[in-house]
Design a protein around this motif. Sequence first.
Motif, short mmCIF file in Angstrom:
data_model
loop_
_atom_site.label_atom_id
_atom_site.label_comp_id
_atom_site.label_asym_id
_atom_site.label_seq_id
_atom_site.Cartn_x
_atom_site.Cartn_y
_atom_site.Cartn_z
N UNK A 27 0.82 -1.21 0.00
CA UNK A 27 0.00 0.00 0.00
C UNK A 27 0.85 1.26 0.00
N UNK A 28 1.99 1.20 0.64
CA UNK A 28 2.89 2.35 0.65
C UNK A 28 3.39 2.65 -0.76
N UNK A 29 3.71 1.61 -1.50
CA UNK A 29 4.20 1.81 -2.86
C UNK A 29 3.10 2.32 -3.78
N UNK A 30 1.89 1.76 -3.65
CA UNK A 30 0.80 2.18 -4.53
C UNK A 30 0.32 3.59 -4.20
N UNK A 31 0.36 3.96 -2.93
CA UNK A 31 -0.14 5.28 -2.53
C UNK A 31 0.91 6.38 -2.65
N UNK A 32 2.18 6.00 -2.58
CA UNK A 32 3.23 7.02 -2.58
C UNK A 32 4.45 6.55 -3.39
N UNK A 33 4.29 6.27 -4.68
CA UNK A 33 5.43 5.84 -5.49
C UNK A 33 6.45 6.98 -5.62
N UNK A 34 7.73 6.60 -5.57
CA UNK A 34 8.78 7.62 -5.57
C UNK A 34 9.59 7.65 -6.86
N UNK A 35 9.76 6.51 -7.50
CA UNK A 35 10.56 6.47 -8.72
C UNK A 35 9.66 6.75 -9.93
N UNK A 36 10.19 7.47 -10.90
CA UNK A 36 9.40 7.81 -12.08
C UNK A 36 8.92 6.57 -12.83
N UNK A 37 9.73 5.52 -12.83
CA UNK A 37 9.32 4.29 -13.52
C UNK A 37 8.14 3.64 -12.80
N UNK A 38 8.17 3.64 -11.49
CA UNK A 38 7.05 3.10 -10.72
C UNK A 38 5.78 3.89 -10.99
N UNK A 39 5.89 5.21 -11.00
CA UNK A 39 4.73 6.05 -11.29
C UNK A 39 4.15 5.74 -12.67
N UNK A 40 5.03 5.52 -13.64
CA UNK A 40 4.57 5.20 -14.99
C UNK A 40 3.83 3.87 -15.02
N UNK A 41 4.37 2.86 -14.33
CA UNK A 41 3.70 1.55 -14.28
C UNK A 41 2.32 1.67 -13.64
#
Length: 301
Positions: A241-255
Amino acid sequence: MSKTPLLSVAGLQKIYGQSGFLGSGHEVRAVDGIDFEVGQNEILGLVGESGSGKSTTGRLVLRLEDPTAGEIHFDGNPIHGIDQRQMKMYRREMQVVFQDPYAALNPRMKVGDFVAEPLQIHGLTKNRTETRDRVADLFTQVGMPVDFMERFPHEFSGGQRQRINIARAIGVRPRLIVADEPITALDVSIQAQIVNLFSDLQAELGLAYLFIAHDLSMVRFLCHRVAVMMRGRIVEIAPTEMLFENPQHDYTRSLLSAIPIPNPAQERARQRIRFDPSDHPHRPDDVMTEVEPGHHVLRRA
């Protein structure tokens, strides 16, 4: 959860070199120095686009391939430098479910015999009657009728074949299962059933998974933590949930921006976040930085 992780990987690297007249001197860094852990009874999702190194990571963990460099510890014991004879004792502890459920089956073998094979290899049953009873229990456990044991792989649907592969994997009572995109080849209507089966078995048997997948919605539902992989490196790892709610890397945000939304109006209005890998070259001095407790991102030192 035990303080000692079930699986620990440090500096894991796999480089494929090409030889010959045209390929001389060329190398592919499929896995380029990654670190991660899978805790006891934990489900770690490993996500990323095709070619990012996810499946190679799974094969290295299972020692189906030897790493170029790095360390792999299972329950605190090093397995990166031992031979295949020594690895046999760990084969019971670490099992795999592959992406293509039909290719993983032997088309000339009855599925009951296929599930029974590892029980016999590891000497877990004493005779044919005990083996048959154990296989029948496994079929029931994965939601398959017992009389299907006498059939051949071509007689089953994709979802049924994957259930058979899962029955084989759990038969030897492993502690870790590497699930290498186990739902990708299945119909959408069946994918949720298989993910629910993984979830039920994890709760029932206390399994840990390295769950490799493309479908981020399924990963969010199933996994405790998620590691995002890009071009052989893990660029972000965090509780789900931390990753989905607060992604930090631009690649993660794109995915995450590419996840379909079931509401048609919202889907039409959805804005994709574009990511150009050339703008984010990996550098040797990039390090994983903790941005909040348990949340690590690959950044320049």
